[in-house]
Motif scaffolding. Structure first.
Motif, PDB file in Angstrom:
ATOM      1  N   HIS A 296      11.113 -46.589 -17.441  1.00  0.00           N
ATOM      2  CA  HIS A 296      12.465 -46.084 -18.497  1.00  0.00           C
ATOM      3  C   HIS A 296      12.129 -48.026 -19.183  1.00  0.00           C
ATOM      4  O   HIS A 296      12.214 -48.992 -18.403  1.00  0.00           O
ATOM      5  CB  HIS A 296      13.659 -46.145 -17.823  1.00  0.00           C
ATOM      6  CG  HIS A 296      13.799 -45.693 -16.860  1.00  0.00           C
ATOM      7  ND1 HIS A 296      15.082 -45.072 -15.924  1.00  0.00           N
ATOM      8  CD2 HIS A 296      13.336 -43.842 -16.835  1.00  0.00           C
ATOM      9  CE1 HIS A 296      15.128 -43.901 -15.263  1.00  0.00           C
ATOM     10  NE2 HIS A 296      14.010 -43.154 -15.840  1.00  0.00           N
ATOM     11  N   GLY A 297      11.836 -47.386 -20.009  1.00  0.00           N
ATOM     12  CA  GLY A 297      11.703 -48.782 -20.944  1.00  0.00           C
ATOM     13  C   GLY A 297      11.130 -49.219 -20.786  1.00  0.00           C
ATOM     14  O   GLY A 297       9.759 -48.977 -20.439  1.00  0.00           O
ATOM     15  N   ASN A 311       7.469 -54.934 -14.710  1.00  0.00           N
ATOM     16  CA  ASN A 311       7.428 -55.410 -15.458  1.00  0.00           C
ATOM     17  C   ASN A 311       6.483 -54.669 -16.532  1.00  0.00           C
ATOM     18  O   ASN A 311       5.726 -55.852 -16.562  1.00  0.00           O
ATOM     19  CB  ASN A 311       7.588 -56.251 -15.364  1.00  0.00           C
ATOM     20  CG  ASN A 311       8.620 -57.032 -17.013  1.00  0.00           C
ATOM     21  OD1 ASN A 311       8.755 -56.347 -18.031  1.00  0.00           O
ATOM     22  ND2 ASN A 311       8.815 -58.588 -16.820  1.00  0.00           N
ATOM     23  N   ALA A 315      10.690 -57.154 -19.637  1.00  0.00           N
ATOM     24  CA  ALA A 315      11.817 -56.457 -18.874  1.00  0.00           C
ATOM     25  C   ALA A 315      12.805 -57.651 -18.304  1.00  0.00           C
ATOM     26  O   ALA A 315      12.498 -58.927 -18.366  1.00  0.00           O
ATOM     27  CB  ALA A 315      11.169 -55.603 -17.352  1.00  0.00           C
ATOM     28  N   THR A 316      13.959 -57.499 -18.738  1.00  0.00           N
ATOM     29  CA  THR A 316      15.343 -57.963 -17.183  1.00  0.00           C
ATOM     30  C   THR A 316      15.464 -57.551 -16.327  1.00  0.00           C
ATOM     31  O   THR A 316      15.324 -56.286 -15.674  1.00  0.00           O
ATOM     32  CB  THR A 316      16.648 -58.258 -18.425  1.00  0.00           C
ATOM     33  OG1 THR A 316      17.347 -57.299 -18.224  1.00  0.00           O
ATOM     34  CG2 THR A 316      15.898 -59.066 -20.100  1.00  0.00           C
ATOM     35  N   ARG A 318      18.351 -57.181 -14.468  1.00  0.00           N
ATOM     36  CA  ARG A 318      19.217 -56.100 -15.345  1.00  0.00           C
ATOM     37  C   ARG A 318      18.669 -54.770 -15.368  1.00  0.00           C
ATOM     38  O   ARG A 318      18.932 -54.249 -14.372  1.00  0.00           O
ATOM     39  CB  ARG A 318      20.492 -56.706 -16.064  1.00  0.00           C
ATOM     40  CG  ARG A 318      21.445 -55.751 -16.021  1.00  0.00           C
ATOM     41  CD  ARG A 318      22.296 -55.749 -16.834  1.00  0.00           C
ATOM     42  NE  ARG A 318      21.949 -56.981 -18.347  1.00  0.00           N
ATOM     43  CZ  ARG A 318      22.968 -57.031 -19.190  1.00  0.00           C
ATOM     44  NH1 ARG A 318      24.365 -57.343 -18.771  1.00  0.00           N
ATOM     45  NH2 ARG A 318      22.635 -57.494 -20.504  1.00  0.00           N
ATOM     46  N   GLU A 319      17.498 -55.084 -15.957  1.00  0.00           N
ATOM     47  CA  GLU A 319      17.343 -53.228 -15.932  1.00  0.00           C
ATOM     48  C   GLU A 319      16.280 -53.273 -14.926  1.00  0.00           C
ATOM     49  O   GLU A 319      16.144 -52.242 -14.427  1.00  0.00           O
ATOM     50  CB  GLU A 319      15.933 -54.333 -17.429  1.00  0.00           C
ATOM     51  CG  GLU A 319      17.127 -53.721 -18.949  1.00  0.00           C
ATOM     52  CD  GLU A 319      16.301 -54.018 -19.599  1.00  0.00           C
ATOM     53  OE1 GLU A 319      16.138 -53.899 -20.802  1.00  0.00           O
ATOM     54  OE2 GLU A 319      14.498 -54.748 -19.262  1.00  0.00           O
ATOM     55  N   ALA A 322      18.564 -51.978 -12.566  1.00  0.00           N
ATOM     56  CA  ALA A 322      19.448 -50.627 -12.717  1.00  0.00           C
ATOM     57  C   ALA A 322      17.867 -48.914 -12.658  1.00  0.00           C
ATOM     58  O   ALA A 322      18.733 -48.516 -12.244  1.00  0.00           O
ATOM     59  CB  ALA A 322      19.968 -50.659 -14.178  1.00  0.00           C
ATOM     60  N   PHE A 323      16.944 -49.950 -12.506  1.00  0.00           N
ATOM     61  CA  PHE A 323      15.927 -48.943 -12.215  1.00  0.00           C
ATOM     62  C   PHE A 323      15.843 -48.231 -11.202  1.00  0.00           C
ATOM     63  O   PHE A 323      15.331 -47.526  -9.916  1.00  0.00           O
ATOM     64  CB  PHE A 323      14.479 -48.849 -13.510  1.00  0.00           C
ATOM     65  CG  PHE A 323      13.855 -48.187 -12.570  1.00  0.00           C
ATOM     66  CD1 PHE A 323      13.260 -47.808 -13.242  1.00  0.00           C
ATOM     67  CD2 PHE A 323      12.289 -48.501 -11.820  1.00  0.00           C
ATOM     68  CE1 PHE A 323      12.464 -45.935 -13.056  1.00  0.00           C
ATOM     69  CE2 PHE A 323      11.242 -47.593 -11.617  1.00  0.00           C
ATOM     70  CZ  PHE A 323      11.253 -46.364 -12.865  1.00  0.00           C
TER      71      PHE A 323
END
Length: 351
Positions: A296-297, A311, A315-316, A318-319, A322-323
């Protein structure tokens, strides 16, 4: 002490984060400062088991206490001896006093170079010695708690203490230091190596790799080589692809749940813990939920080992968080098993 220090290069995930205040701890005498009467916001080691969000308020203490000292050893060196009628290696015990800031993998390699054994299954685990007891790091059937003689700590508001293993409350990926995160700062660890020692080759692919290497009568260094080869074939190097190693714990479930799942999925790896519970392979569950290699991204599950989140660049925290929630939900919907994060979540995000 410095202000507004980037921690991006101090965490193996390579996530952007800024510490409001940052202090390297290089000498135990620094602990006498009144600032250590209270716990800092974060005690940072190798940054290998962290999920950092963008902002860390308060003080971050970066433990960089070094040194390896032999506290006691009997004469004799080498890789250990083994009698024809015993599967045990034996060599007089050696006790090491190791600073909390020493790199764990470098320590394991050093002990093997000295002909000492006991840590061979724990090779190539990123992080520092001081972080090892917190997580009770383990791999391929071994845990660091099995080798710990004492943990030297600074107790906030009290001073220096030495804790015996039974005072550390070690469990699977757990310890008193994890349960009471604002009570102790680990300064050094005493480890017992050698002694009567049975090689642990029955976990994972170790035996198969030893056979591939032609090691029919393996020694501790051979087990370390096998583990190294296995880990390198499955796990990404954080220097090139940011990650924190195993992101989730292997779930421990009631034996009845494990039996029921294995009836539905005969290939599911199950490792008995005791008469009432069993450990499942989190990586297998994630893989069978069709999540291996999913992205995802900038965040994804590693293509060779589903248990590792990576990563891909930019990436952060927070991302990543979420994943990981997406992975947990997907596994729960398919198997009814809750995955628990192994990494420590620290900091806050804007918004």
């Amino acid at each position: 002490m410095r202000s507004n220090v980037s921690l991006t290069s101090f965490n193996t995930f390579g996530l952007p984060a800024v510490a409001e205040r940052y202090l390297p701890l290089t000498d135990p005498q620094q602990l006498q400062d009144p600032i250590f009467q209270r716990p800092p916001a974060l005690v940072l080691g190798g940054g290998s088991n962290l999920l950092l969000l963008e902002h860390l308020s308060g003080l971050t203490v970066h433990v960089q206490l070094g040194g390896v000292q032999v506290l006691g050893a009997a004469a004799g060196a080498g890789a250990g001896t083994r009698s024809e009628d015993s599967p045990h290696y034996y060599q007089p015990e050696v006790i090491l006093h190791v600073g909390a800031g020493v790199d764990w993998n470098q320590l394991v390699r050093y002990t093997l170079d000295q002909g000492w054994y006991g840590l061979e299954n724990l090779i190539l685990i990123p992080g520092t010695v001081g972080a090892a007891p917190v997580q009770n790091i383990g791999a391929y059937g071994a845990e660091v708690a099995e080798r710990i003689v004492a943990v030297h700590v600074w107790e906030y508001g009290v001073g220096p203490r030495v804790l015996r293993p039974e005072e550390c409350h070690f469990g699977y990926r757990d310890s008193r230091f994890k349960q009471e995160p604002d009570r102790f700062l680990i300064t050094a660890v005493d480890l017992r190596l050698n002694g009567e020692h049975r090689l642990k080759t029955g976990y994972g692919d170790i035996q198969r790799e030893l056979e591939r290497l032609g090691k029919t009568d393996p020694r501790p260094a051979d087990v370390a080589l096998a583990v190294t080869n296995i880990r390198r074939s499955k796990l990404p190097d954080w220097f090139f692809l940011g990650n924190s190693g195993s992101f989730f714990k292997n779930p421990v479930v009631p034996l009845s749940v494990a039996t029921s799942l294995q009836q539905r999925y005969p290939e599911l790896p199950v490792y008995p813990v005791d008469g009432q519970s069993a450990k499942l392979a989190a990586g297998w569950l994630i893989d069978q939920a069709d999540l291996k290699g999913v992205r995802h991204g900038a965040v994804g599950s590693y293509a060779r080992q589903a248990l590792v989140l990576v990563n891909h660049g930019g990436a952060t925290g927070r991302e990543v968080l979420a994943f990981s929630a997406f992975v947990r939900q997907t596994v729960f919907e398919k198997f009814g098993v809750e995955l628990e994060r192994e990494v420590q979540l620290v900091g806050s995000s804007p918004g």
